[in-house]
Enzyme design. Structure first.
Site, PDB file in Angstrom:
ATOM      1  N   LYS A  13       0.826  -1.213   0.000  1.00 42.94           N
ATOM      2  CA  LYS A  13       0.000   0.000   0.000  1.00 42.94           C
ATOM      3  C   LYS A  13       0.864   1.269   0.000  1.00 42.94           C
ATOM      4  O   LYS A  13       0.650   2.174  -0.797  1.00 42.94           O
ATOM      5  CB  LYS A  13      -0.918   0.023   1.240  1.00 42.94           C
ATOM      6  CG  LYS A  13      -1.821  -1.197   1.361  1.00 42.94           C
ATOM      7  CD  LYS A  13      -2.696  -1.129   2.606  1.00 42.94           C
ATOM      8  CE  LYS A  13      -1.940  -1.166   3.921  1.00 42.94           C
ATOM      9  NZ  LYS A  13      -1.222  -2.435   4.209  1.00 42.94           N
ATOM     10  N   ARG A  88      -9.744   0.759   8.764  1.00 48.04           N
ATOM     11  CA  ARG A  88      -9.280  -0.569   9.152  1.00 48.04           C
ATOM     12  C   ARG A  88     -10.303  -1.324   9.980  1.00 48.04           C
ATOM     13  O   ARG A  88     -10.032  -2.445  10.401  1.00 48.04           O
ATOM     14  CB  ARG A  88      -8.029  -0.411  10.006  1.00 48.04           C
ATOM     15  CG  ARG A  88      -6.742  -0.926   9.379  1.00 48.04           C
ATOM     16  CD  ARG A  88      -5.649  -0.529  10.339  1.00 48.04           C
ATOM     17  NE  ARG A  88      -4.421  -1.197  10.229  1.00 48.04           N
ATOM     18  CZ  ARG A  88      -3.341  -0.755   9.561  1.00 48.04           C
ATOM     19  NH1 ARG A  88      -3.397   0.320   8.843  1.00 48.04           N
ATOM     20  NH2 ARG A  88      -2.226  -1.407   9.614  1.00 48.04           N
ATOM     21  N   ARG A 127      11.783  -4.816   5.161  1.00 44.60           N
ATOM     22  CA  ARG A 127      11.386  -3.426   4.860  1.00 44.60           C
ATOM     23  C   ARG A 127      12.250  -2.417   5.599  1.00 44.60           C
ATOM     24  O   ARG A 127      12.527  -2.563   6.773  1.00 44.60           O
ATOM     25  CB  ARG A 127       9.919  -3.247   5.267  1.00 44.60           C
ATOM     26  CG  ARG A 127       9.450  -1.800   5.315  1.00 44.60           C
ATOM     27  CD  ARG A 127       7.965  -1.691   5.212  1.00 44.60           C
ATOM     28  NE  ARG A 127       7.239  -2.162   6.375  1.00 44.60           N
ATOM     29  CZ  ARG A 127       5.906  -2.166   6.456  1.00 44.60           C
ATOM     30  NH1 ARG A 127       5.187  -1.740   5.428  1.00 44.60           N
ATOM     31  NH2 ARG A 127       5.319  -2.607   7.535  1.00 44.60           N
ATOM     32  N   ARG A 161      11.119  -0.272  11.225  1.00 45.90           N
ATOM     33  CA  ARG A 161      10.048  -0.101  12.206  1.00 45.90           C
ATOM     34  C   ARG A 161      10.150  -1.129  13.326  1.00 45.90           C
ATOM     35  O   ARG A 161      10.405  -2.302  13.056  1.00 45.90           O
ATOM     36  CB  ARG A 161       8.692  -0.233  11.513  1.00 45.90           C
ATOM     37  CG  ARG A 161       8.354   1.000  10.692  1.00 45.90           C
ATOM     38  CD  ARG A 161       7.163   0.817   9.812  1.00 45.90           C
ATOM     39  NE  ARG A 161       6.056   0.095  10.435  1.00 45.90           N
ATOM     40  CZ  ARG A 161       4.903  -0.149   9.824  1.00 45.90           C
ATOM     41  NH1 ARG A 161       4.704   0.278   8.588  1.00 45.90           N
ATOM     42  NH2 ARG A 161       3.955  -0.807  10.440  1.00 45.90           N
ATOM     43  N   ARG A 172      -0.529  -8.946  13.273  1.00 46.65           N
ATOM     44  CA  ARG A 172      -1.188  -7.876  12.492  1.00 46.65           C
ATOM     45  C   ARG A 172      -2.012  -8.463  11.352  1.00 46.65           C
ATOM     46  O   ARG A 172      -3.048  -7.921  10.979  1.00 46.65           O
ATOM     47  CB  ARG A 172      -0.131  -6.901  11.969  1.00 46.65           C
ATOM     48  CG  ARG A 172       0.303  -5.905  13.068  1.00 46.65           C
ATOM     49  CD  ARG A 172       1.704  -5.349  12.863  1.00 46.65           C
ATOM     50  NE  ARG A 172       1.874  -4.667  11.617  1.00 46.65           N
ATOM     51  CZ  ARG A 172       3.057  -4.478  11.014  1.00 46.65           C
ATOM     52  NH1 ARG A 172       4.163  -4.943  11.578  1.00 46.65           N
ATOM     53  NH2 ARG A 172       3.133  -3.859   9.875  1.00 46.65           N
TER      54      ARG A 172
HETATM   55  P1  ADP Z   1       1.078  -1.863   7.870  1.00 44.67           P
HETATM   56  O1  ADP Z   1       0.499  -1.429   6.596  1.00 44.67           O
HETATM   57  O2  ADP Z   1       2.459  -2.410   7.737  1.00 44.67           O
HETATM   58  O3  ADP Z   1       0.191  -2.788   8.656  1.00 44.67           O
HETATM   59  P2  ADP Z   1       0.685   0.782   9.116  1.00 44.67           P
HETATM   60  O4  ADP Z   1       1.833   1.706   9.009  1.00 44.67           O
HETATM   61  O5  ADP Z   1      -0.503   1.052   8.287  1.00 44.67           O
HETATM   62  O6  ADP Z   1       1.263  -0.676   8.894  1.00 44.67           O
HETATM   63  O7  ADP Z   1       0.204   0.712  10.637  1.00 44.67           O
HETATM   64  C1  ADP Z   1       1.110   0.481  11.700  1.00 44.67           C
HETATM   65  C2  ADP Z   1       0.338   0.380  13.012  1.00 44.67           C
HETATM   66  O8  ADP Z   1      -0.293   1.645  13.285  1.00 44.67           O
HETATM   67  C3  ADP Z   1      -0.796  -0.637  13.024  1.00 44.67           C
HETATM   68  O9  ADP Z   1      -0.356  -1.941  13.364  1.00 44.67           O
HETATM   69  C4  ADP Z   1      -1.725  -0.038  14.105  1.00 44.67           C
HETATM   70  O10 ADP Z   1      -1.230  -0.285  15.401  1.00 44.67           O
HETATM   71  C5  ADP Z   1      -1.604   1.463  13.840  1.00 44.67           C
HETATM   72  N1  ADP Z   1      -2.594   1.954  12.850  1.00 44.67           N
HETATM   73  C6  ADP Z   1      -2.335   2.470  11.620  1.00 44.67           C
HETATM   74  N2  ADP Z   1      -3.473   2.808  10.983  1.00 44.67           N
HETATM   75  C7  ADP Z   1      -4.489   2.490  11.833  1.00 44.67           C
HETATM   76  C8  ADP Z   1      -5.896   2.572  11.753  1.00 44.67           C
HETATM   77  N3  ADP Z   1      -6.524   3.041  10.645  1.00 44.67           N
HETATM   78  N4  ADP Z   1      -6.614   2.148  12.823  1.00 44.67           N
HETATM   79  C9  ADP Z   1      -6.033   1.671  13.934  1.00 44.67           C
HETATM   80  N5  ADP Z   1      -4.707   1.550  14.071  1.00 44.67           N
HETATM   81  C10 ADP Z   1      -3.926   1.960  13.036  1.00 44.67           C
HETATM   82  P1  ADP Z   2       2.237  -1.815   3.262  1.00 41.13           P
HETATM   83  O1  ADP Z   2       2.216  -0.300   3.198  1.00 41.13           O
HETATM   84  O2  ADP Z   2       1.058  -2.432   2.573  1.00 41.13           O
HETATM   85  O3  ADP Z   2       2.411  -2.332   4.652  1.00 41.13           O
HETATM   86  P2  ADP Z   2       4.823  -1.559   1.862  1.00 41.13           P
HETATM   87  O4  ADP Z   2       4.460  -0.746   0.681  1.00 41.13           O
HETATM   88  O5  ADP Z   2       5.547  -0.874   2.958  1.00 41.13           O
HETATM   89  O6  ADP Z   2       3.498  -2.307   2.446  1.00 41.13           O
HETATM   90  O7  ADP Z   2       5.670  -2.821   1.355  1.00 41.13           O
HETATM   91  C1  ADP Z   2       6.283  -3.721   2.275  1.00 41.13           C
HETATM   92  C2  ADP Z   2       7.709  -4.051   1.796  1.00 41.13           C
HETATM   93  O8  ADP Z   2       7.642  -4.833   0.606  1.00 41.13           O
HETATM   94  C3  ADP Z   2       8.552  -2.826   1.453  1.00 41.13           C
HETATM   95  O9  ADP Z   2       9.899  -3.071   1.862  1.00 41.13           O
HETATM   96  C4  ADP Z   2       8.452  -2.722  -0.071  1.00 41.13           C
HETATM   97  O10 ADP Z   2       9.649  -2.160  -0.636  1.00 41.13           O
HETATM   98  C5  ADP Z   2       8.261  -4.178  -0.497  1.00 41.13           C
HETATM   99  N1  ADP Z   2       7.326  -4.303  -1.634  1.00 41.13           N
HETATM  100  C6  ADP Z   2       6.207  -3.571  -1.893  1.00 41.13           C
HETATM  101  N2  ADP Z   2       5.595  -3.999  -3.021  1.00 41.13           N
HETATM  102  C7  ADP Z   2       6.317  -5.056  -3.470  1.00 41.13           C
HETATM  103  C8  ADP Z   2       6.190  -5.934  -4.613  1.00 41.13           C
HETATM  104  N3  ADP Z   2       5.172  -5.826  -5.489  1.00 41.13           N
HETATM  105  N4  ADP Z   2       7.137  -6.899  -4.753  1.00 41.13           N
HETATM  106  C9  ADP Z   2       8.147  -7.025  -3.866  1.00 41.13           C
HETATM  107  N5  ADP Z   2       8.320  -6.229  -2.786  1.00 41.13           N
HETATM  108  C10 ADP Z   2       7.436  -5.247  -2.586  1.00 41.13           C
END
Ligand code: ADP
Ligand code: ADP
Ligand code: ZN
Length: 214
Positions: A13, A88, A127, A161, A172
């Site tokens: 995302k 979410r 990541r 992170r 998660r």
């Molecule tokens: P990822 O896409 O890797 O799961 P995010 O950066 O979106 O991670 O979120 C990291 C953490 O921040 C989540 O595990 C949660 O604890 C919190 N968080 C982020 N967005 C939301 C949301 N919309 N509602 C509740 N908690 C959130």
């Molecule tokens: P999200 O925001 O959904 O949690 P990220 O965009 O941070 O996910 O992606 C998670 C990790 O995977 C990052 O290190 C990113 O560079 C890598 N990544 C994202 N998209 C792809 C893909 N299509 N193929 C391989 N690696 C990817």
């Protein structure tokens, strides 16, 4: 144009949102990024959120919706929003409808990134991002063009992170299945959901999303 990018942690995302910002002049509204900024700044929201985030649980619907509200207030109506990691829960999805109405906006697309969960642990544990500009990278899949130097800003400092461990990621993912996936049927009824194969290369996924927005 306002869109939601939906998918489990590591689906891509944030990576795709950064591209949409570059290609389409849209704005990325990532509640995860906003919360991490609040933690770093030591604000009351950040102090409350830190332990919850480290445990891979969800911060309250009210807190994240207020963060989104503030961003929508600050940005012009003409700029498209990419909701990344929000909503979410079903509560947040309802709150988002209220916020969009309040700000005179409407949702055009919900794009679900479909991924194989087994691949996500590798994505998450590899990541990292630029400590200066936030550009996202991966140990295996997306190294900077010059080792140790950010492609976007030239910084040589990177960060990982604290919640990107295998154990927290698995939790998660469970939270995603139980709390977040149930919001999809509501959007499906409105006919605005498109599924994209998130397992392709980063550029291929971007191509598929561009085709939806075109
Ligand atoms: P990822 O896409 O890797 O799961 P995010 O950066 O979106 O991670 O979120 C990291 C953490 O921040 C989540 O595990 C949660 O604890 C919190 N968080 C982020 N967005 C939301 C949301 N919309 N509602 C509740 N908690 C959130
Ligand atoms: P999200 O925001 O959904 O949690 P990220 O965009 O941070 O996910 O992606 C998670 C990790 O995977 C990052 O290190 C990113 O560079 C890598 N990544 C994202 N998209 C792809 C893909 N299509 N193929 C391989 N690696 C990817
Ligand atoms: Zn950078």
């Amino acid at each position: 144009m306002d869109i939601i990018l939906l998918g489990p942690p590591g689906a891509g995302k944030g990576t795709q949102a950064q591209r949409l910002v570059e290609h389409h002049g849209m704005r990325q509204l990532s509640t995860g990024d906003m919360l991490r900024a609040a933690v770093k700044a030591g604000t009351p929201v950040g102090i409350k959120a830190k332990a919850i985030m480290d445990a891979g649980e969800l911060v309250s619907d009210e807190i994240v919706s207020e963060l989104i509200d503030a961003e929508l207030t600050a940005m012009g109506k003409e700029t498209g929003a990419i909701f990344d990691g929000y909503p979410r829960t079903e509560g947040q999805a309802e709150m988002l409808d209220g916020l969009l109405a309040k700000h005179g906006r409407s949702l055009d697309h919900v794009i679900e990134l479909e991924v194989n969960e087994d691949a996500l642990v590798e994505r998450i544990t590899g990541r990292f991002s630029c400590a200066n500009c936030g550009a996202g990278y991966h140990d295996t899949f997306k190294q900077p063009k010059v080792e140790g130097v950010c492609d976007e800003c030239g910084s040589t400092e990177f960060k990982r992170r604290p919640d990107d461990t295998e154990e927290t990621v698995r939790h998660r993912m469970q939270v995603y299945r139980s709390e977040t996936a149930p919001i999809l049927p509501g959007y499906e009824k409105r006919g605005i959901v498109t599924r994209v194969d998130g397992m392709g290369a980063i550029d291929e996924v971007t191509g598929a999303i561009d085709a939806i927005l075109a």
